[in-house]
Design an enzyme around this catalytic site. Structure first.
Site, short mmCIF file in Angstrom:
data_model
loop_
_atom_site.label_atom_id
_atom_site.label_comp_id
_atom_site.label_asym_id
_atom_site.label_seq_id
_atom_site.Cartn_x
_atom_site.Cartn_y
_atom_site.Cartn_z
N PRO A 11 0.78 -1.24 0.00
CA PRO A 11 0.00 0.00 0.00
C PRO A 11 0.82 1.30 0.00
O PRO A 11 0.24 2.38 -0.07
CB PRO A 11 -0.83 -0.10 1.29
CG PRO A 11 -0.09 -1.07 2.15
CD PRO A 11 0.65 -1.99 1.25
N LYS A 47 -1.83 2.61 -4.40
CA LYS A 47 -2.22 2.26 -5.77
C LYS A 47 -3.33 1.22 -5.90
O LYS A 47 -3.95 1.11 -6.96
CB LYS A 47 -0.99 1.75 -6.53
CG LYS A 47 -0.02 2.82 -6.92
CD LYS A 47 -0.54 3.62 -8.10
CE LYS A 47 0.11 4.98 -8.21
NZ LYS A 47 -0.61 6.07 -7.59
N TYR A 51 2.56 8.98 -8.26
CA TYR A 51 1.67 9.00 -7.10
C TYR A 51 0.32 9.63 -7.45
O TYR A 51 -0.74 9.08 -7.11
CB TYR A 51 2.33 9.77 -5.94
CG TYR A 51 1.67 9.55 -4.60
CD1 TYR A 51 2.27 8.75 -3.64
CD2 TYR A 51 0.45 10.14 -4.29
CE1 TYR A 51 1.68 8.53 -2.41
CE2 TYR A 51 -0.16 9.93 -3.06
CZ TYR A 51 0.46 9.13 -2.13
OH TYR A 51 -0.14 8.92 -0.91
C1 LIG Z 1 -7.01 -4.64 4.92
C2 LIG Z 1 -6.69 -3.92 3.64
C3 LIG Z 1 -6.24 -2.60 3.67
C4 LIG Z 1 -5.93 -1.93 2.50
N1 LIG Z 1 -5.46 -0.64 2.56
C5 LIG Z 1 -5.14 -0.02 1.42
C6 LIG Z 1 -4.62 1.28 1.43
O1 LIG Z 1 -4.43 1.89 2.49
N2 LIG Z 1 -4.33 1.88 0.24
C7 LIG Z 1 -4.54 1.24 -0.97
O2 LIG Z 1 -4.31 1.81 -2.03
N3 LIG Z 1 -5.03 0.01 -1.01
C8 LIG Z 1 -5.33 -0.63 0.15
N4 LIG Z 1 -5.82 -1.87 0.09
C9 LIG Z 1 -6.05 -2.44 -1.23
C10 LIG Z 1 -7.40 -1.99 -1.80
O3 LIG Z 1 -8.36 -1.98 -0.80
C11 LIG Z 1 -7.75 -2.94 -2.93
O4 LIG Z 1 -6.74 -2.80 -3.93
C12 LIG Z 1 -9.13 -2.71 -3.53
O5 LIG Z 1 -10.12 -3.03 -2.60
C13 LIG Z 1 -9.29 -3.54 -4.79
O6 LIG Z 1 -10.63 -3.59 -5.17
P1 LIG Z 1 -11.23 -4.86 -5.88
O7 LIG Z 1 -12.66 -4.52 -6.13
O8 LIG Z 1 -10.39 -5.29 -6.98
O9 LIG Z 1 -11.11 -6.03 -4.80
P2 LIG Z 1 -11.83 -6.20 -3.39
O10 LIG Z 1 -12.04 -4.88 -2.75
O11 LIG Z 1 -11.05 -7.23 -2.66
O12 LIG Z 1 -13.26 -6.77 -3.75
C14 LIG Z 1 -13.44 -8.12 -4.13
C15 LIG Z 1 -14.84 -8.52 -3.76
O13 LIG Z 1 -15.06 -9.85 -4.21
C16 LIG Z 1 -15.77 -10.55 -3.20
N5 LIG Z 1 -15.59 -11.99 -3.35
C17 LIG Z 1 -14.56 -12.76 -2.95
N6 LIG Z 1 -14.82 -14.05 -3.23
C18 LIG Z 1 -16.03 -14.09 -3.83
C19 LIG Z 1 -16.84 -15.14 -4.33
N7 LIG Z 1 -16.46 -16.42 -4.23
N8 LIG Z 1 -18.00 -14.81 -4.88
C20 LIG Z 1 -18.43 -13.54 -4.96
N9 LIG Z 1 -17.71 -12.50 -4.48
C21 LIG Z 1 -16.52 -12.78 -3.93
C22 LIG Z 1 -15.18 -10.00 -1.91
O14 LIG Z 1 -16.02 -10.22 -0.80
C23 LIG Z 1 -15.07 -8.53 -2.26
O15 LIG Z 1 -16.23 -7.80 -1.95
C24 LIG Z 1 -6.11 -2.57 1.25
C25 LIG Z 1 -6.58 -3.88 1.22
C26 LIG Z 1 -6.85 -4.56 2.39
C27 LIG Z 1 -7.31 -5.99 2.31
#
Ligand SMILES: Cc1cc2nc3c(=O)[nH]c(=O)nc-3n(C[C@H](O)[C@H](O)[C@H](O)COP(=O)(O)OP(=O)(O)OC[C@H]3O[C@@H](n4cnc5c(N)ncnc54)[C@H](O)[C@@H]3O)c2cc1C
Length: 400
Positions: free
Chosen positions: A303, A307, A393
């Site tokens: 993090p 990004k 950034y």
């Molecule tokens: C604890 C934590 C802190 C973070 N802090 C930062 C930060 O400070 N700065 C930063 O830039 N990034 C941070 N990140 C990263 C950022 O949050 C992610 O890059 C972002 O959420 C990506 O979005 P996404 O929709 O691709 O994935 P996700 O947000 O992971 O969404 C994926 C979704 O798919 C769902 N899912 C999973 N399996 C299944 C299934 N079998 N069937 C249906 N749905 C399913 C999940 O429940 C979730 O809702 C953090 C991540 C975490 C885990």
């Protein structure tokens, strides 16, 4: 809708697996172009709405959310930052991204982005299933790919689509549905983690402070005018039970330079704390047959470069354009180039996140520490180096 052998079947142009920022934004962008989708999410709506994660939005993400019709609250309640502070003991320097590259960043929590997107999706009336289980993907190499799952009432369902968007994060079923013979995994681990707290106290800084310190990295971030988000570097195998609130605030005070040049860190009640592992991960290609991966399903960055959320948004901007071009307008060029185009930016951001992480975290010996300090001094003294950090950034254009 037809029922056969106790499975309820239906059809839609696009099935989106995962209602994180990637899945929700994709469904919104498709809806604006009159392409229907069905969203499947393993968690409850309430769980997704309350998840606290990222908080820094690049200017291109802000523009994208605005174009998607969900930028108003961001503009009125978010905080626009011109840049960041970089510091090490006895020195703090401001990098002004607006002066350097003409772009700012916005502080607006992922939780708020999720709320705005979910509201928009409900207004649009697109179909969504929360609390689903047993999600599996089939026939990805044919032209009628299918997703099977069990809904929250225990009904077994099957949806046939023209395309499936795998937006289900690192642990979801989409990426593993791609056969090993066509998928390559690129990974890098780090020997440290972030211990993060959310604190009920006004930030002690106007913009984020990234601090190098002999004890380890610290970051002072924020979620709003009254809620702070702070992090300290800890060992990868550390346990949150080792860290009392007092110990965390003491470490933050030392590493962030409480008292240095008259600056004070104000402590407050800790609302939430946890340890966040650090990894770099990329799965290539991001398309297999009719399955398109986006966001954390395809890549994870540490993090430090802020990004993760922004990369997910950038993937989805490309994917929405590609799917609309194909499903509505009959052109296949953008779906055919989706993976290569998205991966150009993914690798750029993977490098930037790795570079920021290596520059700021204590690891290695005293020689390594001197190299880190030399690099930090170069970044704040050279306009070219500062502009390089700022450009990455504050965010490269979509489709970089
Ligand atoms: C604890 C934590 C802190 C973070 N802090 C930062 C930060 O400070 N700065 C930063 O830039 N990034 C941070 N990140 C990263 C950022 O949050 C992610 O890059 C972002 O959420 C990506 O979005 P996404 O929709 O691709 O994935 P996700 O947000 O992971 O969404 C994926 C979704 O798919 C769902 N899912 C999973 N399996 C299944 C299934 N079998 N069937 C249906 N749905 C399913 C999940 O429940 C979730 O809702 C953090 C991540 C975490 C885990």
């Amino acid at each position: 809708m037809a029922t056969s052998a106790s499975v309820t079947s239906s059809q839609t142009p696009v099935v989106i697996v995962g209602a994180g920022p990637a899945g929700l934004l994709l469904s919104q962008l498709l809806d604006l172009e009159e392409v229907d989708s069905v969203l499947l999410e393993a968690r409850s709506r309430e769980y997704v709405l309350n998840r606290i994660r990222a908080g820094v939005l690049e200017s291109s993400t802000v523009e994208l959310l605005q174009a998607a019709g969900v930028g108003d609250r961001l503009r009125s309640e978010g905080m626009e930052h011109r840049g960041i502070y970089l510091q090490w003991p006895e020195e703090r320097h401001h990098l002004d991204f607006v002066d350097l590259v003409g772009r700012s960043v916005w502080i607006y929590g992922q939780t708020e982005v999720t709320k705005d997107l979910m509201r928009a999706r409900e207004t649009a009336g697109q179909e969504a299933y929360y609390d689903v289980s047993e999600v599996s993907l089939h026939d990805l190499e044919g032209d009628r790919p299918t997703v099977r799952f069990v809904d929250s009432d225990g009904v077994a369902r099957e949806i046939t689509a023209r395309a499936i968007a795998g937006c289900d994060g690192y642990h979801g079923p989409s990426r593993p549905a791609i056969p090993d013979r066509v998928q390559q995994i690129w990974e890098h681990g780090y020997p440290y983690s972030w211990l993060g707290i959310l604190a009920d106290v006004a930030p002690s800084t106007d913009e984020l402070i990234y601090a190098w310190h002999p004890d380890g990295f610290a970051l002072h971030s924020m979620r709003s005018e009254s809620v702070s988000r702070l992090y300290v570097q800890v060992d990868a195998d550390d346990d949150i039970a080792n860290w009392s609130d007092d110990r965390i605030w003491d470490a933050l005070a030392t590493r962030l330079g409480d008292g240095q040049g008259g600056w004070r860190l104000t402590a407050g009640p800790v609302l939430e704390k946890g340890i966040l592992p650090m990894r770099s991960f990329v799965a290539t290609p991001m398309r297999h047959g009719r399955l398109f991966l986006a966001g954390d399903a395809a890549h994870i960055v540490p993090p430090t470069g802020a990004k993760g959320l922004n990369l997910a948004a950038a993937d989805v901007a490309l994917l929405a354009r590609a799917l609309v071009g194909w499903l509505r307008d009959g052109r296949t060029d953008l779906v055919d180039t989706y993976s290569d185009t998205a991966l150009r930016r993914v690798w750029r951001c993977t490098h930037f996140s790795w570079w920021m992480t290596n520059m700021l975290h204590r690891h290695g010996d005293d020689f390594d520490a001197q190299l880190q300090l030399a690099q930090l001094r170069w970044v704040v003294r050279s306009d070219a180096a500062a502009a390089g950090l700022a450009e990455n950034y504050a965010g490269l254009p979509i489709g970089y």
